[in-house]
Scaffold this motif. Structure first.
Motif, PDB file in Angstrom:
ATOM      1  N   UNK A   1     -61.945 -51.918 -18.525  1.00  0.00           N
ATOM      2  CA  UNK A   1     -60.618 -51.636 -17.967  1.00  0.00           C
ATOM      3  C   UNK A   1     -59.957 -52.923 -17.453  1.00  0.00           C
ATOM      4  N   UNK A   2     -58.657 -52.844 -17.242  1.00  0.00           N
ATOM      5  CA  UNK A   2     -57.928 -53.941 -16.594  1.00  0.00           C
ATOM      6  C   UNK A   2     -58.484 -54.116 -15.181  1.00  0.00           C
ATOM      7  N   UNK A   3     -58.694 -55.379 -14.782  1.00  0.00           N
ATOM      8  CA  UNK A   3     -59.308 -55.670 -13.485  1.00  0.00           C
ATOM      9  C   UNK A   3     -58.355 -56.498 -12.645  1.00  0.00           C
ATOM     10  N   UNK A   4     -58.185 -56.133 -11.373  1.00  0.00           N
ATOM     11  CA  UNK A   4     -57.292 -56.900 -10.503  1.00  0.00           C
ATOM     12  C   UNK A   4     -57.639 -56.674  -9.038  1.00  0.00           C
ATOM     13  N   UNK A   5     -57.252 -57.641  -8.216  1.00  0.00           N
ATOM     14  CA  UNK A   5     -57.337 -57.444  -6.763  1.00  0.00           C
ATOM     15  C   UNK A   5     -55.954 -57.170  -6.171  1.00  0.00           C
ATOM     16  N   UNK A   6     -54.942 -57.036  -7.026  1.00  0.00           N
ATOM     17  CA  UNK A   6     -53.564 -56.821  -6.568  1.00  0.00           C
ATOM     18  C   UNK A   6     -53.072 -55.484  -7.126  1.00  0.00           C
TER      19      UNK A   6
END
Lengths: 413, 413
Positions: A57-62
């Motif tokens: 999956x797409x990964x982000x901290x935002x």
């Protein structure tokens, strides 16, 4: 849409568990994005999705990046309590169908923000109160709908769960509970108990909550636990003055005259209980002992407690054949292992079905706002020795004409 | 004095029962006068005394005549609730040692009148709260004194008793409850639950109750019962609008930070319960299921209700050998048949012993005033949607230095 493509925002215990045990097991769901402020949590969740599906999956901290993506139809907001409403509102603004995890609100203005954002955007939102789907609550609601308890006069519930160790290891576990127990004194978690009661009493649909009073006991449980268990805890906890009272009772009055008693009970030794209780002019149901008492069926011979409970303990099972809703009768082994004994599967499946079919959400924004408002209202009531607080009508009068809606179809055979 | 010569004022169900089952069985008591506003009750009570003793007591319908008699050392005031304090005050003025039956007050001024009359006359007075002497309450108090529950944080209790038929036949039975349920909405009977809790929390002796809030549900139980059972009831009841809410919850805050939850629950179908519950930092006791849960003894395996109750139901009996006070261990068959399972014998023997030996009463005028005050304070709180009400300090500051005093000696072996 064939499948609901979901982003999960907030990958602590709850978010990770929802992916692992629930979302990855629902055929109609694809987890296309994962987000948390901590990178290790993001990596763990992505690995979990990858292991189950072969896709990363797409990964982000935002979280705003999740809301920008075209491969995300819907989001689950399972962050810390403090950011629930802010993120849910942003998700609705971005047109992402929103599953909002449970928790309480910090201001009435925030609750209005949730409602107004929904009314402006019309983005579907569901409040993910899993206890609305649990077996005891649905059995009792079904019996109430069939008239077995007569006119309903009073309901009560509790979130009674010894969380002392979990709270006090909050620093290591990066959990938001610790800071809340240090800084606030309120019913910080009202919706597990209030949700099923509000549905049963048709709150925001022909009825509404009008006022509450809340009283908190002293805060002794965490202090004592720290002193007696300091060997396994962060030493700095010895210096902490916890604000959160051990036992917090809230009494709510409804427009149609019913009262609701809620209890937060999380920092003293005890076993888990939710104490869902329905009292009517013909009988009652009590979840803790799974007891049904109905005038004309259960006799005067059950006179003295605990003899009564010895006779009636768990006798609600006798009513399941006739009154238990279908989702529980037909629950699969996979449902039952989906998290929290089955209710997680049911609440998520309900969300996914409504989202894919563009149906009305079974627990909507007015439910979310009114249930979450209990936290900040209780905080102010406690501060003033139990001052009565008005509970806002987040429907602005629409509660008078909105038709009742149970979370599942209740067939009374 | 060899024997305590008693006049009984008020010969309804309670007064007659106290003579028949309790006073006539206590060797140190002689019933020398009987009084009620109804002559037939006076005759019945006198006949009962005569049959048991061969002596005819003084008979009157005017209670002031009892107070004038030199063959009366003490009186039991067991009249209708409304006249309790007036008659008790008159008895103290006349120097008659006073046993005041339970009930709630109608004004704070009346509570002060009770206290001021005692302080001026110094006539001994005891509030006859029999539940302070019941087995469950004394066992749990003894365990609390031994520290098994840790620091006490919260207590609760209830007067949960389906009185619908008794209330609604009040006209035929000349009972005061009916008029109270028609005209008032309050916790009209708080002391069965509050008394044992107040003793456990050392109220008026190192601690005090500082405020309360009270919330009442709608009044549906009596109305429904009348409609469904009109064949056996006075037809005029169909026209009555009952003020008394079915479920009344009161939350009391104590000076030392403990909270107390009380419930009046008398007009819906249910079995009898008092729900005496003690919560502390190390464990709890619950009377309804007679359950003890202590950290370190009772394990995490008792996780889900009702499984927990299946495992722990009635397990308090395991603690009786070590913690049950002597009066219950040594109770005779006659004690146990004295009324209400034994507690009537104990409360009356305690009164008689203190009266004959000129000892301090175990439940005194400050207990009486503060416990009875809950009724009128709850009435005003309900009227204002649960407004917090200050509970007067009837000791005028003496609570700070008054030493604790249990109703019985608690030996912790």
């Amino acid at each position: 849409m064939n499948k609901l493509r979901m982003g999960v925002i907030g990958l602590g215990n709850r978010g990770f568990h929802a992916i692992q045990h629930t979302l990855l097991k629902i055929d109609d769901v694809e987890v296309t994005a994962v987000c948390d402020e901590y990178e290790d949590r993001v990596e763990n969740a992505a690995a979990e999705v990858n292991a189950a599906t072969g896709k990363v999956p797409f990964k982000t901290t935002d979280y705003t990046k999740v809301l920008e993506r075209s491969d995300v139809d819907a989001v689950l907001v399972s962050t810390a309590w403090e950011s629930h409403i802010e993120i849910a509102a942003a998700a609705m603004e971005a047109g992402k169908i929103t599953a909002l995890e449970v928790g309480g609100a910090y201001s009435i203005d925030d609750c209005w923000n949730l409602v107004r954002t929904y009314e402006r955007t019309k983005t579907p939102i569901m409040f993910m109160e899993n206890c609305c789907y649990d077996k005891a609550e649905l059995l009792a609601t079904s019996m109430a709908r069939a008239g077995l308890f007569g006119e309903i006069v009073h309901c009560q519930g509790a979130y009674a769960h010894d969380l002392r160790y979990e709270i006090l290891t909050g620093k290591e576990n990066r959990h938001y509970r610790l800071r809340n127990y240090i800084h606030r004194n309120c019913d910080n978690y009202p919706t597990h108990d209030l949700g099923p009661i509000a549905k049963l009493l048709n709150i925001n649909r022909g009825n509404k909550m009008v006022s509450l009073v809340t009283v908190a006991s002293k805060a002794a449980g965490l202090r004592d636990y720290v002193r007696n268990n300091i060997g396994k805890l962060d030493k700095s906890l010895l210096e902490v003055d916890f604000r959160q009272g051990d036992i917090v009772h809230t009494l709510i009055t409804c427009n149609n005259g019913e009262t609701i008693l809620l209890k937060l009970d999380t920092t003293l030794p005890r076993f888990y209980a939710r104490d869902f209780t329905v009292r009517g002019t013909k009988g009652f149901y009590e979840q803790n002992t799974n007891t049904v008492f109905i005038e004309g069926i259960h006799k005067e011979e059950f006179w003295h407690t605990p003899d009564s409970y010895r006779c009636l303990l768990n006798n609600a099972v006798e009513f399941e054949d006739k009154y238990l809703p279908a989702i529980w009768k037909e629950a699969t082994a996979e449902d039952l292992s989906s998290g929290h004994g089955g209710m997680d599967a049911f609440v998520f499946k309900a969300f996914v079905k409504a989202a894919l079919n563009n149906e009305e959400m079974p627990i909507d924004v007015y439910d979310a706002a009114s249930w979450m408002s209990i936290s900040c209202l209780s905080e102010e009531s406690i501060r003033h020795m139990g001052r009565p607080m008005s509970i806002p009508d987040f429907t602005n009068g629409k509660w008078i004409t909105r038709p009742p809606k149970d979370v599942v179809e209740i067939n009374i055979n």
